[in-house]
Design an enzyme around this catalytic site. Structure first.
Site: not given
Ligand code: ADP
Length: 668
Positions: A117, A201, A293
């Site tokens: 990431k 973040e 993917r």
């Molecule tokens: P993972 O790869 O573990 O699934 P992601 O980065 O894709 O993590 O984030 C998964 C979920 O977490 C997002 O769909 C959202 O609901 C929440 N999320 C991620 N980043 C943020 C953020 N900066 N603020 C609020 N919610 C977030």
């Protein structure tokens, strides 16, 4: 680059889904299976299946060596990794190429760039893709992370750079919580991904999760296949997805689409990928990660575009150009997907294991699609993800599609295992979800209201359960009488019953917290049923071709299906499922055939004791006779309350299989 054979390095619904398209395209398909999947659907569906090792994924579906050996044995020329398992493992993609095979997916470098990431965010910043304000630098000291968190402003979200599935994520609302959150996120990241790099973040308070499906080919074309809204999440894991995203303006859609295409191009992408964004309340959108993917939720995109994304993947892997350009793509209607899991919502969504006694999805049509890797009789174990199937529905607009989702969920019959179906139904019928788009915190906030309660079956359902039990018993009795070759055997009497008498039978149901008695009186046509409230109704039932029963309760007809596993009954009727436990003295007496519950000798044996004589009144379940067979004693019990008319055997007599041992006169 063309290939004629494809190995699918996966299992479950995604393996069956890929096999379907590959076959349609005329490819020879090769499935792989572990010890736990010997009887799995995917292994049966493929033209060929190769055993790759023991049940634990590490030694089978996650073993690069085992997969490559299977490819060599089967002569497969290409490998589709599905999702999960090795699908985002760049070392696997490298190894596939090294073995001279084609990997259906992006180049390993693109996977590596997007696998982190932190790294992907650095790349995206360069490509001009908007990011959530944050820190994804290489200085991983607590001091650096704390300083950056302060700069970004609380609340912040700490994430594992290598993360996935919500692991290693911590929301921190104030400075004092930072240090312990960093420590625990590091531990979890290290344990889950072997990499404890963190990033920080800005935590957006009510974002939506909107992701863009992209596709790129080797000729340098790249397009977006619009968006999916995956905001319905439970603890950051998707539960229901839809396409298109409700309320997204065409302008915002194309801006997000173009940003996603730019992201793909920045890493030299190839094939199918998903660029995930958070969409802020004010319309700002921010890159969070790219999945290199096919996604679990790709079918909603297929439903609104009319395309087969697996076909696109395979064509791109064969070196063909993308079948459509951006301006040839359009959105038609609205689609939802619900993920059906073997898990117990009332026990914090604990995964459930066991045998699927009954699996009966709604009928498939242009409106309803079910992607599933299971069937009745399947054993659901502890080794793999507990997702059983995906239900996908389509209609011309969101309201109609949602109505389809609701009714398809109601028609979905599963017994033997607890599932999240009732939870999904509650979500699909929640007024806030029907009205508008929800944010990613919605499900967790509404959780209590959405968790299904154990439903108490109403009296009509008890009546249907009772006649379902009686009907099955009549059928069993007929089969038994046929087998014994004697239509006048007591078996037949025991429940075909003398039609003119008021013979009755009590069934005790455990219904939720209560034990409730239902009395069934035999009538010439059907039954008279006394219910716990005191009401009495006349009832009848017929078996239908699909095995369900059509019940008639005082002229009110309803179709129902009864699935029974010993005492446990599951009844599906009117779009709901009910669980009842049945305490049925008769089936305890007569059902234990192997132990001699029958009045017909269940096997050849010697009568060693007789406890009754003609004229004796006996009660249901009372021991009547002992039969010794196969070195074991079998107690023959009374199947009814009644009076003994004749005893055909004395101690020391030898009885043959099917001989009538005792005959009854009239019931008292
Ligand atoms: P993972 O790869 O573990 O699934 P992601 O980065 O894709 O993590 O984030 C998964 C979920 O977490 C997002 O769909 C959202 O609901 C929440 N999320 C991620 N980043 C943020 C953020 N900066 N603020 C609020 N919610 C977030």
């Amino acid at each position: 680059m063309r290939f004629e054979s494809l190995l699918i390095a996966n299992r479950g619904e995604i393996a069956t889904r890929i096999i379907r398209t590959a076959k349609r395209m005329g490819l020879r398909t090769v499935a792989v299976y572990s010890d736990a999947d010997k009887n799995a659907l995917h292994a049966e569906m493929a033209d060929m299946a190769v055993h790759i090792g023991p049940a634990p994924a590490r030694e089978s579906y996650l073993s690069i060596d085992a997969i490559l050996r299977a490819a060599a044995t089967s002569g497969a020329r290409a490998i589709h990794p599905g999702y999960g398992f090795l699908s985002e493992n760049a070392d696997f993609a490298d190894a596939v190429a090294k073995a001279g095979l084609i990997f259906v997916g992006p180049p390993p470098n693109a996977m590596r760039a997007m696998g982190s990431k932190s790294e992907s965010k650095r790349l995206m910043a360069k490509a001009g893709v908007p990011l959530v304000p944050g820190y994804h630098g290489t200085d991983q000291s607590n001091a650096a992370i704390e300083r950056e968190a302060g700069r970004i402003g609380f609340p912040v979200l700490i994430k594992a750079s290598a993360g996935g599935g919500g692991k290693g994520m911590r929301i921190v609302t104030q400075q004092s919580e930072l240090e312990p959150a960093i420590a625990s996120a590091r531990r979890e990241a290290k344990a889950s991904f072997g990499d404890d790099t963190l990033l920080v973040e800005k935590y957006l308070s009510r974002p939506r999760h909107v992701e863009i499906q992209v596709f790129a080919d080797i000729q340098g074309n790249a397009v977006y296949l619009f968006e999916r809204d995956c905001s319905l999440q439970r603890r950051h894991q998707k539960v229901i997805e839809e396409a298109p995203a409700p309320g997204l303006s065409p302008q915002l859609r194309s801006r997000m689409g173009e940003a996603a295409v730019a992201a793909a191009k920045a890493v030299g992408y190839l094939g199918a990928g998903t660029v995930e964004f958070l969409l802020d309340e004010d319309g700002g959108f921010y890159f969070i990660e790219m999945n290199t993917r096919l996604q679990v939720e790709h079918p909603v995109t297929e439903m609104i575009t009319g395309l087969d994304l697996v076909e696109w993947q395979l064509r791109v892997a064969m070196g063909e150009a993308l079948p459509s350009s951006q301006d040839q793509l359009s959105i038609n209607g609205h689609a939802f997907e619900a993920r059906i899991y073997a898990e117990d919502p009332s026990r914090d969504f604990l995964p459930a294991t066991g045998r699927l006694l009954h699996w009966h999805p709604p009928a498939q049509s242009p409106h309803v699609r079910v992607d599933s890797g299971v069937r009745t009789g399947c054993e659901i174990g502890i080794y793999y993800d507990p997702m059983l199937a995906k239900l996908i529905v389509w209609d011309e607009n969101r309201a109609k599609a949602l109505a389809r989702l609701q009714s398809a969920l109601a028609d979905f019959e599963v017994a033997g295992l607890v599932t999240n179906l009732d939870f999904l139904s509650n979500v699909a019928t929640h007024p806030a979800f029907a009205e508008t788009a929800v944010d990613t915190g919605f499900l967790d906030r509404e959780r209590d209201a959405l968790t299904p309660m154990a439903t108490q079956a109403p009296e009509t359902i008890l009546a249907v359960a009772a006649i379902g039990v009686m009907l099955s018993r009549q059928e069993e009795t007929k089969a038994q009488a046929k087998m014994s070759g004697d239509p006048y055997s007591p078996w037949f009497l025991a429940s075909g019953w003398r039609m003119n008498d008021d013979n009755h039978h009590d069934l005790i149901f455990k219904n939720g917290e209560h034990d409730q008695k239902v009395t069934v009186h035999y009538r010439k046509q059907g039954w008279q049923i006394d219910l716990p409230s005191g009401a009495s109704i006349s009832a009848n039932a017929q078996r239908q071709d699909d095995g369900s029963l059509m019940a008639d309760l005082d002229g009110y007809r309803m179709s129902a299906r009864l699935v029974r596993e010993q005492q446990r009954l599951t009844l599906f009727a009117q779009g709901k499922s009910y669980h009842l436990d049945l305490f049925d003295p008769m089936s305890l007496a007569a059902g234990r055939e192997a132990q001699g519950g029958s009045l017909t000798a269940p096997m050849p044996g010697k009568v060693t004791a007789v406890h009754v004589k003609p004229g004796d009144a006996v009660l249901l379940g009372q021991p009547l006779m002992i039969l010794e067979a196969m070195k074991m004693e079998h107690t023959i019990k009374a199947p009814i309350d009644g009076v003994v008319a004749a005893v055909h055997f004395a101690p020391g007599d030898q009885a043959s299989d099917g001989d009538v041992l005792i005959a009854f006169a009239q019931e008292e």
